[in-house]
Motif scaffolding. Structure first.
Motif, PDB file in Angstrom:
ATOM      1  N   GLU A 199       0.822  -1.212   0.000  1.00 28.26           N
ATOM      2  CA  GLU A 199       0.000   0.000   0.000  1.00 28.26           C
ATOM      3  C   GLU A 199       0.857   1.264   0.000  1.00 28.26           C
ATOM      4  O   GLU A 199       0.357   2.356  -0.261  1.00 28.26           O
ATOM      5  CB  GLU A 199      -0.963   0.023   1.190  1.00 28.26           C
ATOM      6  CG  GLU A 199      -0.291   0.007   2.546  1.00 28.26           C
ATOM      7  CD  GLU A 199      -0.197  -1.387   3.120  1.00 28.26           C
ATOM      8  OE1 GLU A 199      -0.155  -1.510   4.362  1.00 28.26           O
ATOM      9  OE2 GLU A 199      -0.171  -2.350   2.333  1.00 28.26           O
ATOM     10  N   GLU A 200       2.144   1.131   0.305  1.00 27.97           N
ATOM     11  CA  GLU A 200       3.050   2.273   0.251  1.00 27.97           C
ATOM     12  C   GLU A 200       3.660   2.442  -1.141  1.00 27.97           C
ATOM     13  O   GLU A 200       4.350   3.430  -1.394  1.00 27.97           O
ATOM     14  CB  GLU A 200       4.162   2.105   1.284  1.00 27.97           C
ATOM     15  CG  GLU A 200       3.654   2.047   2.724  1.00 27.97           C
ATOM     16  CD  GLU A 200       4.756   1.750   3.718  1.00 27.97           C
ATOM     17  OE1 GLU A 200       5.910   1.579   3.260  1.00 27.97           O
ATOM     18  OE2 GLU A 200       4.476   1.687   4.919  1.00 27.97           O
ATOM     19  N   SER A 201       3.422   1.492  -2.015  1.00 29.13           N
ATOM     20  CA  SER A 201       3.964   1.559  -3.368  1.00 29.13           C
ATOM     21  C   SER A 201       2.963   2.256  -4.290  1.00 29.13           C
ATOM     22  O   SER A 201       1.776   2.376  -3.986  1.00 29.13           O
ATOM     23  CB  SER A 201       4.252   0.152  -3.889  1.00 29.13           C
ATOM     24  OG  SER A 201       5.102  -0.554  -3.008  1.00 29.13           O
ATOM     25  N   ARG A 202       3.452   2.685  -5.428  1.00 29.73           N
ATOM     26  CA  ARG A 202       2.583   3.288  -6.442  1.00 29.73           C
ATOM     27  C   ARG A 202       2.179   2.208  -7.442  1.00 29.73           C
ATOM     28  O   ARG A 202       2.946   1.858  -8.345  1.00 29.73           O
ATOM     29  CB  ARG A 202       3.310   4.426  -7.158  1.00 29.73           C
ATOM     30  CG  ARG A 202       3.547   5.642  -6.278  1.00 29.73           C
ATOM     31  CD  ARG A 202       4.100   6.807  -7.091  1.00 29.73           C
ATOM     32  NE  ARG A 202       4.245   8.002  -6.279  1.00 29.73           N
ATOM     33  CZ  ARG A 202       4.674   9.176  -6.742  1.00 29.73           C
ATOM     34  NH1 ARG A 202       5.009   9.282  -8.037  1.00 29.73           N
ATOM     35  NH2 ARG A 202       4.780  10.227  -5.944  1.00 29.73           N
ATOM     36  N   LEU A 203       0.993   1.679  -7.247  1.00 29.99           N
ATOM     37  CA  LEU A 203       0.514   0.644  -8.151  1.00 29.99           C
ATOM     38  C   LEU A 203      -0.003   1.281  -9.438  1.00 29.99           C
ATOM     39  O   LEU A 203      -0.440   2.441  -9.435  1.00 29.99           O
ATOM     40  CB  LEU A 203      -0.592  -0.171  -7.475  1.00 29.99           C
ATOM     41  CG  LEU A 203      -0.180  -0.965  -6.236  1.00 29.99           C
ATOM     42  CD1 LEU A 203      -1.377  -1.715  -5.671  1.00 29.99           C
ATOM     43  CD2 LEU A 203       0.955  -1.918  -6.534  1.00 29.99           C
ATOM     44  N   PRO A 204       0.024   0.537 -10.538  1.00 26.61           N
ATOM     45  CA  PRO A 204      -0.456   1.082 -11.818  1.00 26.61           C
ATOM     46  C   PRO A 204      -1.924   1.495 -11.735  1.00 26.61           C
ATOM     47  O   PRO A 204      -2.720   0.874 -11.027  1.00 26.61           O
ATOM     48  CB  PRO A 204      -0.256  -0.078 -12.796  1.00 26.61           C
ATOM     49  CG  PRO A 204       0.710  -0.998 -12.133  1.00 26.61           C
ATOM     50  CD  PRO A 204       0.530  -0.837 -10.668  1.00 26.61           C
TER      51      PRO A 204
END
Length: 412
Positions: A199-204
């Motif tokens: 959830e801390e990542s930038r998902l597409p």
């Protein structure tokens, strides 16, 4: 910490004098101590503590603090501060006014001991025993049961976050047990892809890119699962709970498809497909978080949540105090009607079965009415569920209500 039971002394004279002066009209905690005493004593908790070692705080006091903490919805820090500062708490706990109390961490350690010793119901059972001795709780009275939802202490994840975080949690679990084995099978791309919480990542955001990401995560997960089936896997690794969560999540959200061989003579390979939402099995089978595999999603009327259902039973005789008698907790997807019989059996086992058991419509069925009466000796009472038949959806159809109004219907 060890347990060395000590006799419970009287309330210090100065504490009693100041408390009476501060609360001339009384206080719930003063009344509790005066009428119920301390409820618990150290002899109730010997199974939770070793017999040797540094003496711990009296568990009877920690049990009472736990009750007051729950009643006032206090954090551990706030409860420990109340023990230090509040006169009514010191009166109930039998402490001197100058007693500084204890560190707040003691409370979580006490709860951990209760859970580790499967003694979480001990706090309620001892209270019921005391109330029974005073004549406030009797078998074959009037009781009622109702439920409410309980939120799991997890972050609700969408499907893409769920599969990726489940794989990340599995990798972290393996890394703590067999780091060398994991390093040998891990592609370099995994370190970047699963190094931090998803959830801390930038998902597409683009649909095609999200599908490609889900496909990549699925292939990574199957690569790990395949590696776990090889003879070189360390002993006991397959049984890790995080890996079982990974297997169940991949079975629910992914499908392996056969691919034709690239050239004659080569074996077929496997592809990975991220299932559409409409293809997923019922919610009761789905893990919603790798950090709480029992939590489930439920939609009930206007409420949606991920977590559990808690069913609380209490006495409700009009001439006696209302006392909680049993608490029954299930995953959110377990319907109330599935809990009626276990709740009644638990009340029988506690020797406090009701004569009449009041519930709402969700707890009732024709089978349960008969079972309660004939097998448990309990009169189950509550409204019947509304009819869900097609007749209720069609104007002019003959429903049970219409039959009862007209008495009979003339067939033409």
């Amino acid at each position: 910490m060890s347990l060395h039971p000590q006799p419970i002394g009287a309330i210090p004279e100065e504490t009693a004098r100041v408390a009476r002066a501060a609360f001339p009209k009384g206080s719930p905690y003063l009344t509790l101590r005066d009428h119920l005493g301390t409820i618990y004593d150290d002899g109730d908790f010997p199974a939770l503590f070793p017999a040797s070692g540094q003496p711990g705080l009296p568990p009877w006091r920690l049990a009472l603090v736990t009750l007051m903490q729950f009643r006032e919805n206090l954090s551990d820090r706030q409860a420990a501060e109340a023990v230090r500062a509040r006169i009514d708490w010191k009166y109930l706990l039998g402490m001197a006014l100058t007693d500084p109390g204890f560190d707040f961490s003691v409370l979580s350690e006490f709860r951990d001991r209760l859970l580790a010793g499967s003694a979480e119901e001990l706090v309620l059972e001892k209270l019921l025993e005391r109330c029974r001795a005073l004549g406030w709780l009797k078998a074959r009275g009037l009781q009622r049961t109702d439920s409410t939802h309980v939120l799991a202490t997890i972050r609700v994840l969408n499907r893409l976050e769920l599969v990726a975080e489940t794989l990340r949690a599995a990798l972290n679990a393996v890394a703590t047990v067999a780091p060398d084995w994991l390093q040998a099978i891990t592609p370099l791309a995994w370190y970047e892809r699963y190094s931090r919480r998803i959830e801390e990542s930038r998902l597409p955001k683009d649909t095609a890119e999200r599908e490609a990401y889900a496909h990549t995560v699925g292939e990574d997960g199957f690569l790990l699962l395949d590696a776990l089936e090889t003879p070189a896997v360390p002993e006991g690794l397959r049984e890790l709970p995080s890996l079982e969560a990974l297997r169940r999540t991949w079975q629910r959200h992914y499908e392996r498809t056969a691919r034709a061989p690239a050239s004659p003579g080569e074996p077929p390979t496997h592809g990975v497909r991220f299932k559409a939402s409409r293809e997923l099995p019922p919610a009761a089978e789905g893990i919603e978080s790798p950090y709480d595999v029992e939590a489930r999603y439920r939609h009930k009327r206007d409420t949606q949540w991920t977590g559990y259902m808690v069913h609380v039973s209490e006495t409700c005789d009009p001439t006696a105090p209302h006392l909680l008698t049993h608490v029954h907790t299930t995953p959110a997807t377990v319907h109330e009607a599935q809990c009626t019989a276990p709740i009644q059996q638990a009340l029988i086992d506690k020797d406090v079965p009701p004569q009449e058991h009041l519930v709402d419509a969700a707890y009732i069925s024709s089978e349960l009415l008969v079972h309660s009466r004939d097998e448990q000796g309990i009169a189950l009472r509550g409204p019947t569920r509304p009819s869900q038949g097609w007749q209720t959806q069609v104007e002019g159809a003959h429903t049970l209500a219409r039959l009862s109004e007209k008495g009979s219907i003339e067939l033409l």
